[in-house]
Design an enzyme around this catalytic site. Structure first.
Site, PDB file in Angstrom:
ATOM      1  N   TYR A   1       0.804  -1.218   0.000  1.00 36.39           N
ATOM      2  CA  TYR A   1       0.000   0.000   0.000  1.00 36.39           C
ATOM      3  C   TYR A   1       0.837   1.268   0.000  1.00 36.39           C
ATOM      4  O   TYR A   1       0.358   2.333  -0.382  1.00 36.39           O
ATOM      5  CB  TYR A   1      -0.989   0.018   1.177  1.00 36.39           C
TER       6      TYR A   1
ATOM      7  N   GLY B   1       1.191   3.749  -3.152  1.00 37.36           N
ATOM      8  CA  GLY B   1       0.215   4.776  -3.481  1.00 37.36           C
ATOM      9  C   GLY B   1      -0.291   5.576  -2.303  1.00 37.36           C
ATOM     10  O   GLY B   1      -1.123   6.467  -2.462  1.00 37.36           O
ATOM     11  N   HIS B   2       0.181   5.293  -1.091  1.00 38.55           N
ATOM     12  CA  HIS B   2      -0.347   5.957   0.121  1.00 38.55           C
ATOM     13  C   HIS B   2       0.797   6.360   1.034  1.00 38.55           C
ATOM     14  O   HIS B   2       1.067   5.664   2.003  1.00 38.55           O
ATOM     15  CB  HIS B   2      -1.289   5.006   0.850  1.00 38.55           C
ATOM     16  N   PHE B   3       1.488   7.322   0.860  1.00 39.57           N
ATOM     17  CA  PHE B   3       1.476   8.305  -0.217  1.00 39.57           C
ATOM     18  C   PHE B   3       2.860   8.319  -0.842  1.00 39.57           C
ATOM     19  O   PHE B   3       3.836   8.213  -0.099  1.00 39.57           O
ATOM     20  CB  PHE B   3       1.148   9.691   0.328  1.00 39.57           C
TER      21      PHE B   3
ATOM     22  N   VAL C   1       2.490   6.344   4.530  1.00 38.00           N
ATOM     23  CA  VAL C   1       1.701   6.309   5.763  1.00 38.00           C
ATOM     24  C   VAL C   1       0.789   5.089   5.681  1.00 38.00           C
ATOM     25  O   VAL C   1       0.093   4.891   4.680  1.00 38.00           O
ATOM     26  CB  VAL C   1       0.842   7.590   5.918  1.00 38.00           C
TER      27      VAL C   1
END
Length: 145
Positions: free
Chosen positions: A46, A49-51, A56
């Site tokens: 994850y 894309g986060h971030f 995070v």
């Protein structure tokens, strides 16, 4: 020393990589409480894309990790072995601290109410003793089939 390893956790709950969000169970009182650990690494899928540039851990995944910890507490009891714990509700979720690569997330879920196959857990996630997230989680024990 851990009470349950990742392999032993996978014998209790159906989650697998990349959705198994607890590495070990450190404390366990079947049907009452569990404390798990998640070592958050930069390689978590994850984070791409986060971030980008500021990874995070998504709050919803912290809540899921707490739910998986509570599921271990419930599903290691003889009457629920082989079954699945499904989310039935999330109340009062609060996020107090960012969880980032390198953090060790300590996940504690205490089962505060059970009536038949429905239960409620009080859940707290911490990093270095500081609260990252809290929530009240409602679950339903299903057949697992």
């Amino acid at each position: 020393m851990s009470v349950l390893t990742t392999k032993e956790i996978m014998e209790i709950i159906p989650h697998r990589h990349p959705f198994l969000l607890i590495d070990t169970i450190e404390e366990l009182v079947p049907g009452l409480r569990a404390v798990g650990k998640k070592c958050v690494t930069f390689d978590e899928p994850y984070f791409a894309g986060h971030f980008p540039g500021e990874p995070v851990m998504p709050g919803v995944l912290i809540i899921e990790a707490l739910a998986q910890t509570g599921a271990v507490a419930m599903l290691c009891q003889d009457e629920f072995k082989g079954k699945t714990a499904y989310f039935a509700g999330i109340s009062n979720a609060k996020f107090k601290k960012k969880v980032v690569p390198g953090d060790v997330l300590v996940l504690e879920t205490e089962i505060i109410k059970v009536k038949g196959p429905i239960g409620v857990g009080k859940a707290t996630a911490t990093v270095d003793g500081k609260i990252a997230a809290t929530a009240e989680l409602t679950f339903a024990i299903g057949s697992g089939e």
